[in-house]
Design an enzyme around this catalytic site. Structure first.
Site, PDB file in Angstrom:
ATOM      1  N   ASP A 143       0.958  -1.150   0.049  1.00 21.30           N
ATOM      2  CA  ASP A 143      -0.182   0.068   0.032  1.00 21.30           C
ATOM      3  C   ASP A 143       0.994   1.391  -0.017  1.00 21.30           C
ATOM      4  O   ASP A 143       1.696   1.343   1.082  1.00 21.30           O
ATOM      5  CB  ASP A 143      -0.769   0.085   1.193  1.00 21.30           C
ATOM      6  CG  ASP A 143      -1.803   1.057   1.289  1.00 21.30           C
ATOM      7  OD1 ASP A 143      -1.594   2.273   0.682  1.00 21.30           O
ATOM      8  OD2 ASP A 143      -2.748   1.232   2.261  1.00 21.30           O
ATOM      9  N   VAL A 144       0.855   1.855  -1.047  1.00 26.93           N
ATOM     10  CA  VAL A 144       1.873   3.222  -1.273  1.00 26.93           C
ATOM     11  C   VAL A 144       1.413   4.321  -0.297  1.00 26.93           C
ATOM     12  O   VAL A 144       1.986   5.395  -0.340  1.00 26.93           O
ATOM     13  CB  VAL A 144       1.988   3.559  -2.667  1.00 26.93           C
ATOM     14  CG1 VAL A 144       2.895   2.403  -3.544  1.00 26.93           C
ATOM     15  CG2 VAL A 144       0.755   3.745  -3.345  1.00 26.93           C
ATOM     16  N   ASN A 197       2.146   5.770 -10.395  1.00 22.10           N
ATOM     17  CA  ASN A 197       1.082   6.012 -11.097  1.00 22.10           C
ATOM     18  C   ASN A 197      -0.302   6.115 -10.123  1.00 22.10           C
ATOM     19  O   ASN A 197      -1.147   6.252 -10.898  1.00 22.10           O
ATOM     20  CB  ASN A 197       1.060   4.572 -12.093  1.00 22.10           C
ATOM     21  CG  ASN A 197      -0.216   4.417 -12.507  1.00 22.10           C
ATOM     22  OD1 ASN A 197      -0.819   5.113 -13.598  1.00 22.10           O
ATOM     23  ND2 ASN A 197      -0.935   3.152 -12.365  1.00 22.10           N
ATOM     24  N   TYR A 209     -10.263  15.424  -6.557  1.00 18.62           N
ATOM     25  CA  TYR A 209      -9.474  14.637  -8.001  1.00 18.62           C
ATOM     26  C   TYR A 209      -8.572  15.810  -8.239  1.00 18.62           C
ATOM     27  O   TYR A 209      -7.306  15.733  -8.360  1.00 18.62           O
ATOM     28  CB  TYR A 209     -10.084  13.964  -8.686  1.00 18.62           C
ATOM     29  CG  TYR A 209      -9.522  13.186  -9.607  1.00 18.62           C
ATOM     30  CD1 TYR A 209      -8.928  11.808  -9.337  1.00 18.62           C
ATOM     31  CD2 TYR A 209      -9.479  13.431 -11.070  1.00 18.62           C
ATOM     32  CE1 TYR A 209      -7.898  11.259 -10.266  1.00 18.62           C
ATOM     33  CE2 TYR A 209      -8.872  13.078 -11.998  1.00 18.62           C
ATOM     34  CZ  TYR A 209      -7.974  11.746 -11.652  1.00 18.62           C
ATOM     35  OH  TYR A 209      -7.432  11.120 -12.592  1.00 18.62           O
ATOM     36  N   LYS A 259      -4.449  16.248  -8.841  1.00 21.24           N
ATOM     37  CA  LYS A 259      -3.735  16.030  -9.729  1.00 21.24           C
ATOM     38  C   LYS A 259      -2.920  17.268 -10.087  1.00 21.24           C
ATOM     39  O   LYS A 259      -1.870  17.439 -10.927  1.00 21.24           O
ATOM     40  CB  LYS A 259      -4.622  15.834 -10.839  1.00 21.24           C
ATOM     41  CG  LYS A 259      -5.157  14.410 -10.683  1.00 21.24           C
ATOM     42  CD  LYS A 259      -4.004  13.365 -10.722  1.00 21.24           C
ATOM     43  CE  LYS A 259      -4.571  11.861 -10.758  1.00 21.24           C
ATOM     44  NZ  LYS A 259      -3.287  10.963 -10.495  1.00 21.24           N
TER      45      LYS A 259
HETATM   46  N1  NAD Z   1      -8.180   6.355 -16.977  1.00 19.21           N
HETATM   47  C1  NAD Z   1      -8.029   7.590 -17.415  1.00 19.21           C
HETATM   48  O1  NAD Z   1      -9.003   8.288 -17.843  1.00 19.21           O
HETATM   49  C2  NAD Z   1      -7.028   8.652 -16.606  1.00 19.21           C
HETATM   50  C3  NAD Z   1      -7.158   9.970 -16.869  1.00 19.21           C
HETATM   51  C4  NAD Z   1      -6.277  10.749 -16.258  1.00 19.21           C
HETATM   52  C5  NAD Z   1      -5.354  10.359 -15.168  1.00 19.21           C
HETATM   53  N2  NAD Z   1      -5.433   8.812 -14.907  1.00 19.21           N
HETATM   54  C6  NAD Z   1      -4.610   8.489 -13.759  1.00 19.21           C
HETATM   55  O2  NAD Z   1      -3.781   7.341 -14.356  1.00 19.21           O
HETATM   56  C7  NAD Z   1      -3.745   6.568 -12.840  1.00 19.21           C
HETATM   57  C8  NAD Z   1      -4.408   5.185 -12.975  1.00 19.21           C
HETATM   58  O3  NAD Z   1      -4.476   4.638 -14.067  1.00 19.21           O
HETATM   59  P1  NAD Z   1      -4.558   2.846 -14.334  1.00 19.21           P
HETATM   60  O4  NAD Z   1      -5.237   2.982 -15.533  1.00 19.21           O
HETATM   61  O5  NAD Z   1      -3.402   2.208 -13.843  1.00 19.21           O
HETATM   62  O6  NAD Z   1      -5.719   2.806 -12.970  1.00 19.21           O
HETATM   63  P2  NAD Z   1      -6.127   1.415 -12.429  1.00 19.21           P
HETATM   64  O7  NAD Z   1      -7.304   1.826 -11.537  1.00 19.21           O
HETATM   65  O8  NAD Z   1      -6.610   0.471 -13.555  1.00 19.21           O
HETATM   66  O9  NAD Z   1      -5.003   0.791 -11.709  1.00 19.21           O
HETATM   67  C9  NAD Z   1      -4.596   1.243 -10.489  1.00 19.21           C
HETATM   68  C10 NAD Z   1      -3.815   0.264  -9.647  1.00 19.21           C
HETATM   69  O10 NAD Z   1      -3.798   0.875  -8.448  1.00 19.21           O
HETATM   70  C11 NAD Z   1      -4.070   0.055  -7.251  1.00 19.21           C
HETATM   71  N3  NAD Z   1      -3.833   0.870  -6.038  1.00 19.21           N
HETATM   72  C12 NAD Z   1      -5.062   1.655  -5.638  1.00 19.21           C
HETATM   73  N4  NAD Z   1      -4.768   2.144  -4.383  1.00 19.21           N
HETATM   74  C13 NAD Z   1      -3.373   1.613  -4.203  1.00 19.21           C
HETATM   75  C14 NAD Z   1      -2.445   1.744  -2.796  1.00 19.21           C
HETATM   76  N5  NAD Z   1      -2.748   2.576  -1.856  1.00 19.21           N
HETATM   77  N6  NAD Z   1      -1.277   0.980  -3.103  1.00 19.21           N
HETATM   78  C15 NAD Z   1      -0.942   0.394  -4.134  1.00 19.21           C
HETATM   79  N7  NAD Z   1      -1.681   0.214  -5.390  1.00 19.21           N
HETATM   80  C16 NAD Z   1      -2.970   0.890  -5.071  1.00 19.21           C
HETATM   81  C17 NAD Z   1      -5.241  -0.485  -7.643  1.00 19.21           C
HETATM   82  O11 NAD Z   1      -5.265  -1.737  -6.907  1.00 19.21           O
HETATM   83  C18 NAD Z   1      -5.210  -0.760  -9.242  1.00 19.21           C
HETATM   84  O12 NAD Z   1      -4.641  -2.043  -9.582  1.00 19.21           O
HETATM   85  C19 NAD Z   1      -4.200   7.144 -11.826  1.00 19.21           C
HETATM   86  O13 NAD Z   1      -3.105   8.310 -11.270  1.00 19.21           O
HETATM   87  C20 NAD Z   1      -5.039   8.395 -12.541  1.00 19.21           C
HETATM   88  O14 NAD Z   1      -5.409   9.455 -11.615  1.00 19.21           O
HETATM   89  C21 NAD Z   1      -6.196   8.164 -15.410  1.00 19.21           C
END
Ligand code: NAD
Length: 283
Positions: A71-72, A98, A164, A168
């Site tokens: 957990d980060v 990420n 959110y 960001k």
């Molecule tokens: N998809 C979009 O449209 C979009 C747009 C802009 C920005 N983002 C950003 O992209 C990033 C995520 O993208 P993704 O597609 O990989 O998302 P995702 O939700 O598919 O994957 C994120 C992973 O992070 C893990 N996670 C959540 N909390 C955690 C924690 N405390 N410690 C460790 N792991 C944890 C989750 O279990 C999940 O598997 C985020 O920062 C999001 O804000 C996404």
């Protein structure tokens, strides 16, 4: 002919390198592309099961990944991720911060203050904690590269929920400040700001075809973005092909943010980034 990203043998951590559902998330794509470029990849996720598909995609290229459940938001767990990485691979060169979630709904008037704080911790403080653990190891190698995941909503206003986009935008401030602090140590720090990317983060919330189409046409290129588009930007910023670039925020948004404020912006029916969801994990 494959492109040499200068990452062969490099060691890279990708937080949130799993994905909440099957498909290509931003973190998953970054992990796979870094492995494809020859890096030793450490996939970090708080949900062990979310990493299986990432591992399989990396294995399909004949590469191994180290999967670490952590957990980060925990300083101790971040330190342990970096310790295990260095124990396994002998050092650390790249950190991709990420992890991020949509967070709570609401304006400042009605957002749940505890959920707000949890969102800040998950989307922002986690990046500080991972970087804090990683930077001494990068210094020991004479440099490194950190890529933070922001969002187009960090660059513009208009999002219906306050938490959110605030996190960001703060990621952008963190990135620029860190770039200035750690540039003299050879550590570059950049951010990627995705727009309307179609990832499991979005699709798992049940977006309908009409909304998907509107998101596609909201940006000038009118082409749907995927996690791979974001991953390619991360890959470039992670490796030495961007060796003279630090402190930048790279929008990966089909031109969406380039049109805003021009008076000629296409009609945007919902803000970039994931739709608000009460199902988001908050810690
Ligand atoms: N998809 C979009 O449209 C979009 C747009 C802009 C920005 N983002 C950003 O992209 C990033 C995520 O993208 P993704 O597609 O990989 O998302 P995702 O939700 O598919 O994957 C994120 C992973 O992070 C893990 N996670 C959540 N909390 C955690 C924690 N405390 N410690 C460790 N792991 C944890 C989750 O279990 C999940 O598997 C985020 O920062 C999001 O804000 C996404």
């Amino acid at each position: 002919m494959s492109i040499d990203f200068g990452l062969k043998g490099a060691v890279a951590i990708v937080t949130g390198g799993g994905s909440r559902a099957s498909g290509i998330g931003n973190g998953r794509a970054a992990a796979v592309l870094l492995a494809e470029a020859g890096a030793h990849v450490v996939v970090v996720d708080s949900a062990a099961g979310n990493m299986a598909e990432t591992r399989d995609l990396i294995a399909a290229q004949g590469r191994d990944a180290l999967l670490v459940t952590a957990d980060v938001t925990s300083q101790e767990e971040c330190a342990e991720v970096v310790r295990r990485t260095c124990e396994t691979f002998g050092g650390l060169d790249v950190l991709v911060n990420n992890v991020g979630v949509a967070g709570p709904a609401g304006t400042v008037v009605d957002v749940d203050p505890l959920a707000w704080e949890a969102c800040l911790r998950l989307n922002l403080t986690s990046m500080m904690l991972m970087s804090r653990a990683a930077i001494p190891r990068m210094r020991a190698r004479g440099g490194g590269s950190i890529v933070n995941m922001s969002s187009a909503v960090g660059l513009v206003g208009g999002h219906p929920q306050v938490a959110y986009p605030t996190t960001k935008a703060a990621v952008i401030g963190l990135t620029r400040t860190m770039a200035a602090h750690h540039g003299p140590e050879g550590i570059r720090v950049n951010a990627v700001a995705p727009g309307y990317v179609h990832t499991p983060m979005v699709s798992s919330q049940g977006i309908d075809e009409g909304a998907r189409e509107r998101r596609r046409h909201a940006a000038p290129l009118a082409v749907e973005g995927t996690g791979w588009d974001v991953g390619e930007a991360v890959l470039f910023l992670a490796g030495p092909r961007s060796r003279w670039i630090t402190g930048v925020v790279l929008p990966v948004d089909a031109g969406l943010t380039a049109t805003l404020g021009s008076g000629g912006a296409p009609s945007v029916t919902s803000p970039p980034g994931p739709a608000p969801s009460s199902r988001e994990p908050l810690s």
